[in-house]
Each structure stands twice: as structure tokens, then as C-alpha cells.
Design a protein around this motif. Structure first.
Motif, PDB file in Angstrom:
ATOM      1  N   ARG A   1      67.803  43.748  46.807  1.00  0.00           N
ATOM      2  CA  ARG A   1      68.569  42.657  47.393  1.00  0.00           C
ATOM      3  C   ARG A   1      68.459  42.658  48.918  1.00  0.00           C
ATOM      4  O   ARG A   1      68.446  41.606  49.547  1.00  0.00           O
ATOM      5  CB  ARG A   1      70.028  42.778  46.961  1.00  0.00           C
TER       6      ARG A   1
ATOM      7  N   LEU B   1      67.622  39.258  50.759  1.00  0.00           N
ATOM      8  CA  LEU B   1      68.574  38.623  51.682  1.00  0.00           C
ATOM      9  C   LEU B   1      67.952  38.355  53.056  1.00  0.00           C
ATOM     10  O   LEU B   1      68.538  37.662  53.875  1.00  0.00           O
ATOM     11  CB  LEU B   1      69.833  39.490  51.842  1.00  0.00           C
TER      12      LEU B   1
ATOM     13  N   MET C   1      68.207  32.636  52.012  1.00  0.00           N
ATOM     14  CA  MET C   1      69.396  33.402  51.659  1.00  0.00           C
ATOM     15  C   MET C   1      70.274  33.615  52.889  1.00  0.00           C
ATOM     16  O   MET C   1      71.511  33.614  52.805  1.00  0.00           O
ATOM     17  CB  MET C   1      68.992  34.756  51.058  1.00  0.00           C
TER      18      MET C   1
ATOM     19  N   ALA D   1      76.417  37.965  48.233  1.00  0.00           N
ATOM     20  CA  ALA D   1      75.490  38.955  48.794  1.00  0.00           C
ATOM     21  C   ALA D   1      74.990  39.908  47.707  1.00  0.00           C
ATOM     22  O   ALA D   1      73.800  40.196  47.617  1.00  0.00           O
ATOM     23  CB  ALA D   1      76.175  39.733  49.918  1.00  0.00           C
TER      24      ALA D   1
ATOM     25  N   SER E   1      69.463  43.951  55.473  1.00  0.00           N
ATOM     26  CA  SER E   1      69.181  42.588  55.018  1.00  0.00           C
ATOM     27  C   SER E   1      69.026  41.620  56.175  1.00  0.00           C
ATOM     28  O   SER E   1      68.887  40.413  55.958  1.00  0.00           O
ATOM     29  CB  SER E   1      70.332  42.093  54.134  1.00  0.00           C
TER      30      SER E   1
END
Lengths: 592, 592
Positions: free
Chosen positions: A128, A132, A137, A558, B207
Motif C-alpha cells: 500500500r 499510495l 491516490m 489509506a 507513501s
């Protein structure tokens, strides 16, 4: 470490020396020069490394995708013909004067540019922290943050207090399943995670807080359907001494200001309102998508002389419904398309999908119609249908005939699908208040009454008498806010009198003992001066999903979980030590 | 339903007709007239009901404390001599023209005026919805809401994104115990509630979110000490590409603006900074209350020739400490008071509390001192002590001699107690950054190194080499913000390199296998381009407690739990159905 964000650079900064930090989005070697697209939260900028600065150039040669760099350099115009109009910083580039590799990176498991979008969701969730980084995103989470802060500022200015309610609490009554938390201090006992702060916000009104809000985390251990998450977020609101008109006016003002401020969209003022009964009649749904200009039209009364049982049966059944849905220009539909729609309504329990194609009604009358059911319909019925639906040549009329619940679900869903498939949507944003909900609905199997909203919803003042005599006819003081066919929020004026609350519990077959056990603290609190109050809760994830144009609430969280409620990133849930369980006085007992 | 809040009424509104809603705070019948103090969130106003309006008067006669009323009436001046200067609305009253009882109330279990403050906390928590009506509690929650919103607005303006992290997650590493949540979909497996969003906020930096904040709920299943709660709230912050100086400067600016905006208090600019070593040396504490103008003074080196083992032993011990604490005007202390302070330091493990009263050193020298230990001290030691502590006639000097940890805790606590007892506090608000913490401390029993902050804290860049050779000397990039002796917040620059993170784990005797199992996702993420980053977390409950002058964090939470982690209002935790447990594949196994 930085003087500017990458995305801020523009021609006004030409000749300025800047310090940038970010990730290597792409590296290209071209004509003996190294081009690095450096990326941070704000966007991309092109950094150029010349071979005349040998040391830096050598370093630049080593960097790969997703390396983390600190760069200083001079902003300059891109050479003529190499500007990139697709990039906000596309008129300029940075000539690299110093370069520091802050961190290296292994080759990422998927690309971060356009191609990355095709990556499977499983891989995206497992990595992730890379997913992200994708601008898409980033935009979503940035917009989410802006939405919550805009909502908070509105509520703050209107005198609402942000008050936190417990997450370790007692089992709540919303029907769906609670997550339980074993207690170490009280072995054998459990907290529950709240499905909503419903009772606490009511208690806050009894506490004289007058206006409350909270961005509240809620939990439901449900069988996970398409777009559900075990934990989700709602904007939770409650206020005292307001009736439903004042409350909904204030809330729609909030939503209007939100859309104006974040999306520069003007929503209608006021929002349209519609009763539950009308919504079901016209759209087969209590959350109609008003962008779709199609409506269900009742035709049961035209079926009196029809001998076709598929129509005549539901037409005569008090719980049945026979409805038509006219699709303008629908006669273009192929047999195959109609078959697919038939399959589609089958999902909702419809046993078939009758239709009439209106090829040439004007000139040929009945002969100009094409339909497998035409033979069952007497002229009077055909004429009635054509008149009432207003069908014109080139249209197609679908029919649903079954229990009303089946017809509503099937034609309601078909209506929305046709709207999308046929490109009929009107207006980008169509909000709607649905009001005058029934207090109760009957469980089909047991025949027991259940609360359509929840058991703390107040009945209409003038219908207190019918509570006992005719519960099915009793309307509540609930309201839902619907946007483009999605329920954005729902709420109600609450019961503030103990006697009424007790009679609702009795009607729902919650025994006095059970009521005292589960809701004793609420019933008790109602005795000590509870003000009239009401509120609403908005599904924040869904709101953000709509406002960002995302297709899943997972895309606006998230760290979401999968449909089996797992976190692929951290591997939760997972096994725990025997010792921990022992302290909690628990043993695992898997079924054989 | 209302035109004004009760507390808004003032002489500018005289002759205006107003509608009010609220609770009966007090009802008095006086001279044939009924006076009702009507209360809402904003305050109180006096409403008068005259007997000439017979119907309303009769209704007013029936109302009791905590009835909920809607009143319309005309604002007028109070008759001369009956103004109430203690009440913001005390110049006016409302002549009641209509009255509606919105809800009745039973006699509340405790008074809501001054007298209510003496009610036991147990009763207050059980009837929290009544307790929260007290103006004092209303003020606290209102200020809390204002504090959080002020913080959010600051962070929002500084480009921080509010991002929610999961509450159902994997066991976290903070040492204290996790609350577990059994999974129904994955029988035998558990989620954990987060002790903090530490790893998620680091992942958000990886991220590319750059700046993150969240008002985050955190959970700790600890043995509950005085002022702990099983769930608490922290303002959680993380940012990339900043070093500790930039980060702390921004954070203290936030705190300064908060105090200015909410309390109209000017905190110093900049906040003072002190190393951990200096704080321990001067105050015996890493969170010194700088309002107390007393300091510990090392005197071990003066004890070389002293034969008194109580002093000589610790003076010669590398882990020992001998320190003096001068109390100006302390010679006034009675024997009894000194005995009590001796008992007090005993709590912290001190075996006694030596002292010297300085009655007349100026004229009489040694003869002018009074102390049970004087006989053990050679002249050189006495003179050294007097010179170094700067003791003057009328002062008293306390001594601590033991392991350094014991001396620091005992004299550190004594210092604060003396400051309060003797009214020595200087300044209302004394913030302080404590920096340069050690990376590790040794567990006394096992001799193993543990992380002083947490294992993700970065060591100082120039001390990477000493990590392995001399861990005890290695300093970290951590910082704590202390206010009036309370730790408000703590944070650090984090490790952003996988190799360093792994060597820290090894040093903490976390095996590679264990590290991969618990932190594999973090170690993995560190490989894919982790930016330098750091952050901080502020204890919001404690911050609000300090800012509202409350004595317990329970007083700044709407629905706190007791010291046994129970909610007296809802009766959580509680037993659950056998069926629910079965679904979770659990059995309760109480110890015999």
C-alpha cells in the motif's frame, strides 16, 4: 531540506536556485544527459544532470526508480519544443547542481505511472505504501482531508462541539454484529466496538451539550458485501431543540457549502424532498438516482380484464405491484440486450422481464407493437398502457409484475442500469431528501415488526395513537439524504419520552427485562430531563468516494481491509500467544 | 425553537420578546411570584412568572429541577437592588409569557449547583448525563473542542493531511498490552487495537504523504494507574524531509498559537531546550517543572574524606549520586514537616532524608548549622556544601545519597512538592524541550538493553558507530515537550534505513525471525524508498487537562472509565451470549 515542492515550480522562478526532495518517478538518459522526473506530493518536475558536473552525473547515473533524492539546482526554461503541456511544471526544468541520495529503493513491484493502474488490488494493498504514492491516490486522500476539515469548520462555526465517545463500549443494538473485545481486568466479560455512537450522542443531548458532532469510527462484523469495510467512518451529528425541518435545512446547507468549497459545484437550494411512498412508487427505491429520467408507472388497474396470470395475479394481490418502465428510443435494443436485462432483473428475484417495443404505434396502432406478451393484452389494456406511459414510436416499455418488493427492487435497479447504459443521466449531482418513512416493516418470515431506521426514532407526533392500532401505517420522523442514488446520510428526530421509548420496545417484542438489560441506562436517562433532539450520520467514506469519483470506498481509505476483513499489508488478524489468551481467560475452540 | 441562548441575554435586549429552551436550574417562589433560573449550554437567566397569567403560573408551579422548558417572554431590567453581578445575565430577567414543559424530570441524584461538586465520582460517572450538565463540565468539553479545532486549523494551514489509520490492526510493539479483538471470519485469529498509529504514520511517510496528522484514539490494556484510561486520544503527527530542529520549531509554534488563541497566554518564543543529561543533573527528572526554582546540586566530590557510609558509599559508586537541594527559608520547617518529607521520599525508594538547617552560618559558622549528620562531615565538606549550594541563613539543605536513579526520583519529586507546598512556583506556564535522550537503558534485572523511546527512533548520525560498541552512551534523535512538569508530547526522527533498523532490533535482542514476524511489513517498506522522517504525538487528554486546570483526565472526557476500566454508565464490559462466543470460536475458561 526543501525550498519548494516539485509541483510548484513555474516560469516565475526561472534563474532561482531551489532545493527539492522527492522520489525518482522516471529516469531517462538521452543525448548524454540524464533526465530525472522528481516526484513529491505536489507533482513532478524534470531535473537535468549534465556530464560536465562529473561527480553528480556519476551519482545520477546510479539512481533508479523510487530512490529518494535531495536535489539543489537552478530553474530554467525548457529548450523550445521540449515543453510538456500535460505537466503543470512542463515549461521549466531544473539544472541539477547538487544531488544527495537520501535512500535507495529496490525495483518496486509495480509501476507508478499509468501502467500501475492495472495492478491487481491484492498487490496494491500488500504494498500500500507504494500504491499510495500514485498521484491519483494522493489526490483522493488529500481531498478526503479537505472534505473533513471543511465539514468541521462549518459545524464549528455553527456552534457544534466535537466530543469523543468511547470505542470500548457496550454491545449496541443496530442488529448487525458487534466486534467484541475481551477484558483482562474482568475475565469472561467483553466490551463491544460501537456500530455507531447513537446512544452516546443522545446522552450528550441529555447532558445539555446542545450541538454535537464527531468524525466517528464505527465497526460492523458483517458478512462483507461488495463495498463494506469492518471499520468505517461517519460524520455523526446531533442537536437539541430542533425539528426535522430546521435540522435538514442546516444539514443541506452544510453539504451545499462543502460541494461549493471543495468541488466548486452549486447544488440546488433547497434540495428537493420526497416522501418514502412517492419514491417507492416512482422509482422503486427509497434512494432514487434522480439523474435517471425514467419512472415506474403503475398499471395494475389496467390489468383487470387480462387473463395473463403473470400480470393478473400481482394486480389482484394487495401486496403485489404491476408497473411499467418506458425507455425512450428503447426499440433499438437487440434481443440479446433484452435477454441480458432479463438476466439482470433476475438477480433481484424477478421471474421475467416483459416488454413492448413501440415500432409504429402512430400509424399502425396495435400492429405497430412488437411483444411476446401482446397476445395476452386486450385492446383496452394496450391503449391504457400506451396512454399512461406516454410511449412514442421508437420507445420500449418494460414491465414488472410480482410482489411489490420484487417489482420495486427489480425495476428500480433496471431503471438505474438503463440510465447508465443508455447515457441518459441528467445533471452531475442530484441530491434528494427522502422523508416520511414508515416506522416499522414486517419481517417476511416471522411477521414481526422491526424498526425501519432504529428503535430510537420518534414517530410522527400525530400518529402516536396508531402506534398500537396500526403499526404498519405509522410514519416516523426520519429522513435520508440521497445523492445520485447513494444514501449519503440518514437520521431522525429521536424519542425523548421514556413511555414512548418503552412502548416502541414492546412493539418490537423486546421484553421489559431485555430492554432494561440492554438499554437501561438510556431509559433511566430519559427520566431526568431529556430535551427534544435529533440528528444525522453521514457515511464519510461514501461521501468521499462520490466526491472523488472513485469506484470503491477502499480507494478513499489509506489502509482498507479486503472482503475477508484482512489487512494484506500487516497481515491482521493473526494468531496470538497462548499466554495472552490465558490472561483473557479464553480458549480457542475451532469447529472440527 | 429558540431565538436566543439563555446566557446571551443582556440589557441590549430589553423589551425584546425571546424564546428560550433549557433546564430548570432552580425554582424559587417569593412574594407570590415564581422565579426560575433557566439553564442551557451558554449559562443561566432568571425567568419570572406572575400570578396574573393564571394558566402559565399554574404550570410554572408544577415544574421542578431539571424539567425541560420552552419559554417565551419579554426581557426586562431587574428591579433595582435585585441585580446579580455574579451572573453575566444578572442585569436582566425574562417575564414569562408562555411556557411549555417539553419534558419532566425526576429529582436528580445530586444537585447541579456548587453543592454538586462534592458528589462522589462514582455517582457522577453513573449519571454522567447529569454530571455533564454542570457548567464546569460544559466548559471543559467546550474548551476541549476548541483546542482540537485550533490544532487542526493550524496543521491544515501548514499543509498537513488528516489521514485515518486502522483501529482493527495487528499487535503493536510498544511493550504495554494490546486489546485483542477476535475475528469471526478468521476463527482463532485476532486483531489488536493500536497503542498508537506509530507504524502506520511511518508508512504514510513512505507513501509520500509528506505531512500527516490525526486526532487518534489509542488503546492500552495496562494495569490502570492513577490517571490512565484504557482508551485515550493523541494528536499524532509525522512529517518527511525535516530534521529535529525544524520539526520542534514548527511544533512549538503550534503550541504557542494554541495557548494564545484559546487561553490568551503568551508562551516564550522560543521554548527553552535542555539535554536529558542536564535535566537529570539539575532536576532529577526528564520532565522538570521549571516553575519550581530549586535545583539538585552534585556534592559527591566533596564527600571524599567523609566516613559516613550513607554518603561515602554512593559517592564512590559509579552508578551512585550524592546531591543537595537547597530550600530558601527552609529553616522554618518543623521537625514534623521534615519527617513528612522523609516519608514522602521513601515512596521513591530513598532510605532517609538528610538535611542541614542554616540558622546562623554568617556569624557562627559551623556552630550556626543544625543537622543530625553534621557530626559526620569534616569542615572541608561543610564549607564546600555551603559554598556550592549558596545556602544563606534561614535556608535548609536536603541531601540524597543512593543509586543515581533513586536520588533523582526522590529529590526530583521532593523538589516539585516543596515548590508547591512552599508557594515557590514562578510563572504560570513553563514549557521545555528535552533533547539528546539516550537511545537505550538497561533493564536492571536482566541487564538487557531496551529502547528509551521506541525501537524506531533514530540514533544521532555521528553515533552510529557507538551503537554496537557502547550502546549506553549512544544518544537518540528524540525530543519531549514538557509543560509544567508534565510530558505533553514526545517524538523523534525515525530510522529510515533498513540496515540500521535491523541492527537496532538485534541490539534489543529481537531475533531476525521475530522481527520479520512482527515488523516484516515495515522492514520490507524500508527497502522501497523511505524518506527521512520524524514526528511527535501529544497526549490530548493531558493537554486539555492542563489547559482547563482540571485535576484528572476523567474530567476532560465525556464518558471516561473507572480505574478498573469499567463504564459505570453503560455497565461495560459485560457478559455476552454463548452463541456469539461460539461464532468467534472462543470459550471462557475462568481460573478456579
Amino acid at each position: 531540506m526543501r525550498s519548494h515542492y516539485c509541483g510548484e515550480l513555474e516560469s516565475g522562478l526561472i534563474d532561482r536556485e531551489v532545493s527539492l526532495c522527492g522520489w525518482v518517478h522516471r529516469r531517462r538518459d538521452h543525448g548524454g544527459v540524464i533526465f530525472i522526473d522528481l516526484r513529491d506530493r505536489s507533482g513532478l518536475v524534470q531535473v537535468v544532470f549534465d556530464p560536465d558536473r562529473a561527480e553528480i552525473f556519476a551519482l545520477a547515473e546510479q539512481v533508479r526508480s523510487e530512490y529518494v533524492l535531495a536535489v539543489t539546482g537552478r530553474v530554467r526554461s525548457r529548450p523550445e519544443g521540449t515543453e510538456n503541456p500535460d505537466l503543470p511544471t512542463g515549461e521549466v526544468e531544473v539544472l541539477g547542481l547538487s544531488l544527495q541520495v537520501l535512500n535507495a529503493a529496490e525495483t518496486p513491484p509495480f509501476q507508478l505511472d499509468e501502467h500501475g493502474a492495472d495492478t491487481s488490488e491484492e498487490v496494491r494493498l500488500r504494498y500500500r505504501y507504494i500504491d499510495l504514492r500514485r498521484p491519483e491516490m494522493q489526490d483522493r486522500l488529500r481531498l478526503r482531508s479537505r472534505i473533513t476539515q471543511t465539514l468541521r469548520n462549518f459545524l464549528d462555526a455553527e456552534g457544534f462541539l466535537d466530543i469523543e465517545t468511547p470505542i470500548l463500549t457496550k454491545s449496541t443494538p443496530e442488529g448487525a454484529r458487534d466486534y467484541l473485545v475481551p477484558s483482562r481486568v474482568h475475565p469472561g466479560e467483553f466490551y463491544a466496538l460501537p456500530q455507531s455512537p447513537q446512544l452516546f450522542k443522545q446522552l450528550l443531548m441529555m447532558s445539555g451539550m446542545d450541538r454535537y458532532y464527531q468524525i466517528a469510527r464505527c465497526f460492523r462484523d458483517e458478512d462483507l458485501r461488495a463495498d463494506r469495510q469492518p471499520e468505517f467512518t461517519q460524520l455523526d451529528i446531533e442537536m437539541s431543540f430542533m425539528d426535522e425541518d430546521q435540522l435538514t435545512v442546516l444539514m443541506e446547507q452544510m453539504v451545499r457549502e462543502l460541494f461549493k468549497s471543495v468541488l466548486e459545484v452549486d447544488l440546488p437550494d433547497p434540495f428537493p424532498r420526497m416522501t418514502y411512498a412517492e419514491a417507492m412508487r416512482r422509482y422503486g427505491s427509497d434512494r432514487p438516482d434522480l439523474r435517471v429520467p425514467l419512472e415506474l408507472i403503475d398499471v395494475a388497474d389496467l390489468m383487470g380484464e387480462v387473463e395473463f396470470k403473470v400480470f393478473a395475479g400481482p394486480a389482484a394481490d394487495p401486496e403485489g405491484r404491476v408497473a411499467a418502465l418506458r425507455l425512450p428510443k428503447g426499440s433499438e435494443l437487440t434481443r440479446k440486450e433484452i435477454d441480458e436485462y432479463t438476466k439482470f432483473v433476475g438477480i433481484y428475484g424477478a421471474k421475467g422481464l416483459a416488454y413492448i417495443k413501440v415500432n409504429d404505434w402512430n400509424a399502425q396502432g396495435r400492429e405497430g407493437l412488437q411483444s411476446p406478451i401482446l397476445k395476452f393484452l386486450p385492446d383496452s389494456a394496450v391503449e391504457g398502457i400506451m396512454a399512461r406511459t406516454g410511449a412514442e414510436d421508437g420507445d420500449l416499455v418494460f414491465f414488472g409484475a410480482d410482489k411489490a418488493t420484487v417489482v420495486n427492487e427489480a425495476l428500480g435497479a433496471l431503471r438505474v442500469k438503463l440510465g447508465h447504459d443508455r447515457g441518459l443521466l441528467e445533471g452531475d449531482w442530484q441530491p434528494l431528501w427522502v422523508v416520511d418513512f414508515p416506522m416499522f416493516e414486517k419481517e417476511p418470515h416471522t411477521g414481526r415488526w422491526t424498526a425501519l431506521h432504529h428503535p430510537f426514532t420518534a414517530p410522527k407526533e400525530d400518529q402516536l395513537d396508531s402506534l398500537e392500532t396500526d403499526p404498519g401505517a405509522c410514519l416516523s420522523r426520519a429522513y435520508d439524504l440521497v445523492l445520485n442514488g447513494t444514501e449519503l446520510g440518514g437520521g431522525s428526530i429521536r424519542i425523548h419520552r421514556e413511555d414512548i421509548q418503552r412502548s416502541i420496545f414492546r412493539l418490537l417484542k423486546i421484553s421489559d427485562e431485555d430492554a432494561n438489560d440492554r438499554f437501561g441506562f438510556l431509559l433511566n436517562a430519559l427520566k431526568y430531563g431529556c430535551p427534544p433532539h435529533g440528528g444525522i450520520a453521514f457515511g464519510l467514506d461514501r461521501l468521499v468516494m462520490l466526491m472523488t469519483g472513485s469506484h470503491s470506498i477502499r480507494d478513499v481509505m489509506a489502509f482498507p481491509k479486503t472482503q475477508t476483513a484482512s489487512c494484506l499489508l500487516t497481515d491482521a488478524p493473526s494468531a496470538v500467544d497462548e499466554a495472552q489468551l490465558k490472561e483473557l481467560a479464553l480458549r480457542i475452540k475451532l469447529r472440527a
